[in-house]
Enzyme design. Structure first.
Site, short mmCIF file in Angstrom:
data_model
loop_
_atom_site.label_atom_id
_atom_site.label_comp_id
_atom_site.label_asym_id
_atom_site.label_seq_id
_atom_site.Cartn_x
_atom_site.Cartn_y
_atom_site.Cartn_z
CB SER A 1 35.54 -13.79 57.05
OG SER A 1 34.92 -13.76 55.78
CG HIS B 1 36.53 -13.18 61.21
ND1 HIS B 1 36.83 -14.50 61.46
CD2 HIS B 1 35.51 -13.20 60.32
CE1 HIS B 1 36.05 -15.27 60.74
NE2 HIS B 1 35.23 -14.51 60.03
CE LYS C 1 32.85 -16.87 62.26
NZ LYS C 1 32.09 -16.10 61.30
C1 LIG Z 1 30.92 -16.27 60.52
C2 LIG Z 1 30.49 -14.97 60.01
C3 LIG Z 1 29.16 -14.55 60.08
C4 LIG Z 1 28.06 -15.47 60.52
O1 LIG Z 1 28.10 -15.73 61.86
P1 LIG Z 1 27.40 -17.07 62.41
O2 LIG Z 1 27.24 -16.77 63.85
O3 LIG Z 1 28.34 -18.18 62.13
O4 LIG Z 1 26.11 -17.20 61.69
C5 LIG Z 1 28.85 -13.27 59.68
N1 LIG Z 1 29.79 -12.44 59.20
C6 LIG Z 1 31.08 -12.81 59.10
C7 LIG Z 1 32.08 -11.84 58.57
C8 LIG Z 1 31.46 -14.08 59.49
O5 LIG Z 1 32.74 -14.46 59.35
#
Ligand SMILES: *Cc1c(COP(=O)(O)O)cnc(C)c1O
Length: 391
Positions: free
Chosen positions: A183, A211, A242
């Protein structure tokens, strides 16, 4: 009487000194250009995870509004009690089909999906091995599980192999944790090698594809699909928050795994079902990204433009086996990266200045969107050129 919270003030002062304190304010709808700060100022948005622009897509928003009209604003209970709606199973079926798995389960966030799943799969009799650059919630999940937890240096398959060789036989189950796309760095896990090792050592693998989901592979099915890897034993985790522009997380895998989680994952069992609006928005976004390949195409073109532009500027970027929308430009220290972020804002570009403890070293984190225009990227490159002068 002594104040039991007396420790808070010095703790906050330490945070301020380290320049860790942050709280940008965004007004209006999310998009390629957003209003930031007080008073609001339009900036080109290079720090959202809304890679395809679906968080403001008319059909996605319409689906959420319709769901509220039809089902109300909240799920009103946990899924096992009064929180289950047909929308949930519809979304779960759509995710499973998209990911090519037997089943899927949606949680109220990606974090909840990881914490609940890891803690359900392993305990103190087991071994967890994870990449050092994994997302914080994977690390937290490993610690919460009470399993023995070792980290291997980022993307170093040899170190993972060594850990398996040394420790695997002393434990009951083994779980390997890795981000698909990292990320904060934008590089990709060597999933083919990791899956091969997992097979040799009878280990489960959880790939956190927060991602890669919606961005990589045919139909945006994710990093495994993009690398041509599939394995019935891999656990595919992702988030709805995302590229899907909503809120929530999912686990996709075998029917046996999903049924087990429905009975053992405490963050699912004891948590309110996903709201109708979030569920419907994710479902509509999933449909959009599968019927509109032009979104992913546009994103890929912008990624290529930025890669080429950074190379021309003499900025070394990490080798990128797949075109991911995340770029990491290392900075010498937290104060410098803040200054860089400030200068870029003055040039009209909103770029995240990310500092420890979120990441091991300070860096600019640039994320691209399908709705960025070539001119947006050119403006960023010009600003970076003025700032970094060859990095
Ligand atoms: C954003 C993210 C999460 C968490 O997801 P949320 O739905 O925002 O709680 C988990 N793992 C990675 C790699 C992330 O970038």
């Amino acid at each position: 009487m002594a104040d039991p919270f007396a420790w808070l003030k010095p703790a906050l002062e330490t945070l301020h000194r380290a320049q860790w304190y942050r709280q940008p304010l965004l007004s209006g709808t999310p998009g390629a250009v957003v209003s930031v700060g007080e008073p609001p100022r339009p900036l080109i948005n290079f720090c959202s995870n809304d890679y395809l622009g679906l968080a403001n897509h008319p059909q996605v928003k319409a689906a959420a509004i319709k769901a509220i009209d039809q089902w109300g604003s909240g799920a009103t209970g946990s899924r096992l009690l009064s929180g289950q709606r047909s929308l949930h199973t519809q979304l779960e079926r759509a995710i499973a089909q998209w990911k090519g798995t037997e089943a899927a389960l949606v949680f109220s966030s990606g974090t909840a999906a990881n914490l609940g799943t890891i803690a359900a799969l392993v305990d103190q009799r087991d071994l967890v091995l994870g990449d050092a650059y994994n997302h914080a919630c994977l690390k937290k999940g490993a610690r919460l599980s009470h399993a023995t937890f070792y980290e291997y240096p980022h993307n170093t398959v040899a170190a993972l192999a060594q850990l398996l060789k040394t420790h695997r036989s002393q434990y009951r189950r083994c779980l390997i944790l890795t981000d698909g796309v990292f990320s904060m760095d934008g590089d990709v896990a060597p999933l083919e090698e990791i899956l091969a090792l997992a097979e040799t050592y009878t280990a489960m693998v959880l790939v956190d594809d927060a991602h890669g989901t919606g961005v990589l592979g045919t139909n945006g099915a994710g990093t495994l699909a993009a690398l041509g890897q599939s394995s019935p034993t891999v656990i595919q985790m992702g988030t709805l928050s995302k590229a899907l522009g909503s809120l929530g997380g999912y686990i996709a895998g075998s029917q046996a795994l999903i049924t087990y989680l429905q009975h053992r994952a405490s963050t699912w069992i004891y948590s309110t079902g996903l709201s109708p609006a979030d569920t419907a928005a994710a479902l509509a976004a999933l449909e959009q990204l599968q019927t509109e390949p032009s979104l992913r195409q546009a994103l890929e073109e912008r990624i290529q433009q930025l890669e080429e532009g950074l190379q021309e500027l003499g900025c070394p970027i990490l080798p990128r086996p797949l075109p991911t929308p995340i770029f990491c430009l290392p900075a010498p220290d937290p104060a410098t990266v803040l200054q860089w972020g400030q200068k870029l804002q003055e040039a009209g570009c909103w770029v995240a200045a990310v500092r420890p403890p979120t990441v091991p070293f300070s860096r600019l984190r640039i994320t691209l969107r399908a709705d960025h225009t070539p001119e947006h990227i050119a403006q960023l490159l010009a600003a970076l050129g003025a700032l970094l002068k060859g990095c």
